[in-house]
Write a protein that holds these residues in place. Structure first.
Motif, PDB file in Angstrom:
ATOM      1  N   THR A 166       0.836  -1.197   0.000  1.00 13.23           N
ATOM      2  CA  THR A 166       0.000   0.000   0.000  1.00 13.23           C
ATOM      3  C   THR A 166       0.873   1.250   0.000  1.00 13.23           C
ATOM      4  N   TYR A 167       0.228   2.370  -0.282  1.00 13.72           N
ATOM      5  CA  TYR A 167       0.936   3.654  -0.367  1.00 13.72           C
ATOM      6  C   TYR A 167       0.215   4.664   0.520  1.00 13.72           C
ATOM      7  N   ASP A 168       0.995   5.583   1.097  1.00 13.53           N
ATOM      8  CA  ASP A 168       0.362   6.612   1.916  1.00 13.53           C
ATOM      9  C   ASP A 168       0.228   7.937   1.175  1.00 13.53           C
ATOM     10  N   PHE A 169       0.671   7.980  -0.083  1.00 10.48           N
ATOM     11  CA  PHE A 169       0.478   9.165  -0.919  1.00 10.48           C
ATOM     12  C   PHE A 169       0.450   8.724  -2.375  1.00 10.48           C
ATOM     13  N   ILE A 170      -0.599   9.114  -3.091  1.00  9.40           N
ATOM     14  CA  ILE A 170      -0.704   8.793  -4.515  1.00  9.40           C
ATOM     15  C   ILE A 170      -0.941  10.085  -5.279  1.00  9.40           C
ATOM     16  N   GLY A 216      -5.977   6.898   5.985  1.00 10.69           N
ATOM     17  CA  GLY A 216      -5.294   8.138   6.326  1.00 10.69           C
ATOM     18  C   GLY A 216      -4.397   8.650   5.222  1.00 10.69           C
ATOM     19  N   GLY A 217      -4.288   7.873   4.133  1.00  9.05           N
ATOM     20  CA  GLY A 217      -3.442   8.265   3.018  1.00  9.05           C
ATOM     21  C   GLY A 217      -4.098   9.307   2.133  1.00  9.05           C
ATOM     22  N   LEU A 271      -8.160  16.772  -3.730  1.00 10.37           N
ATOM     23  CA  LEU A 271      -7.400  16.260  -2.589  1.00 10.37           C
ATOM     24  C   LEU A 271      -8.322  15.351  -1.777  1.00 10.37           C
ATOM     25  N   SER A 272      -8.019  14.053  -1.810  1.00 12.12           N
ATOM     26  CA  SER A 272      -8.851  13.066  -1.122  1.00 12.12           C
ATOM     27  C   SER A 272      -8.043  12.354  -0.053  1.00 12.12           C
TER      28      SER A 272
END
Length: 221
Positions: A133-137, A160-161, A217-218
């Motif tokens: 998983t990623y915390d910023f896309i 929370g990402g 921004l989501s």
């Protein structure tokens, strides 16, 4: 009424641009700024000062450790994110072979290659193969595909990402400021579908910002 809140001010477009020029200049390293100037001179799609400055500050605030970027171009936005967060690692996907090669060279010359997994390929195909998983896309690839990619990106995003999608208010079409050209109706519909999807999704908290050509921004709840 459209299902999104449009953050705006009451100045005219010309006035807004002058305010942007005065207050929202991106503070970037000399090397990255030279890469931007080269890209602008060659007509390569590159984020404007307002957008790249917001991206940098958001990454500075969030301090993500695993970043996914769809749409590498020549690597400028990826480099800005990595410089803003020295502990982050970036997976970035680009389908244009010339852009991909140039981006790899730029990452190397900036001393960032060790933190970058640059992938040459179609974003829609690549994201189906990603693990973890990623915390910023950062979503900045083919705009017509945004809504199609959304379900997979939600799975790849940590709770929370942050999912940041660029150019969602392209040319003022979605806000009604500018008529949609007949040839661009399909692009308009896909962007509207994306904006409606992220603003109505119960798993996301989304704000649409009047930055550059519009940013969604989501945050995953």
């Amino acid at each position: 009424m459209d299902n999104f809140t449009y953050a705006h001010n009451d100045t005219s477009e010309g006035e807004r641009e002058s305010v942007t020029a005065k207050f929202n200049k991106a503070k970037l390293s000399e090397n990255i700024q030279k890469l931007r100037e080269s890209a602008f001179a060659r007509g390569i799609p590159t984020a404007d000062d307002e957008t790249i400055g917001f991206l940098k500050n958001l990454v500075l605030a969030v301090q993500p450790q695993n970043i996914l970027e769809l749409g590498t171009a020549t690597g400028i936005s990826g480099a800005v994110m990595l410089k803003a967060c020295p502990t982050a690692k970036l997976t970035t996907v680009e389908r244009d072979q010339n852009f991909y090669k140039e981006a790899c060279e730029n990452f190397c010359n900036l001393g960032l290659s060790g933190r970058v997994n640059a992938i040459f390929g179609d974003a829609g195909e690549v994201i189906q193969t990603l693990d973890g998983t990623y915390d910023f896309i950062f979503l900045d690839c083919a705009k017509v595909q945004y809504v199609k990619y959304l379900p997979t990106l939600k799975k790849l995003l940590k709770s929370g990402g942050v999912l940041l999608a660029d150019d969602v208010l392209l040319y003022g079409w979605l806000t009604g400021q500018t008529p949609v050209p007949p040839k661009r109706k399909m692009l308009y519909m896909h962007l509207k579908e994306y904006v409606d999807a992220v603003t109505c999704d119960e798993e996301l908290s989304t704000t649409i910002l009047n930055i550059g050509d519009g940013i969604a921004l989501s945050v995953k709840l």
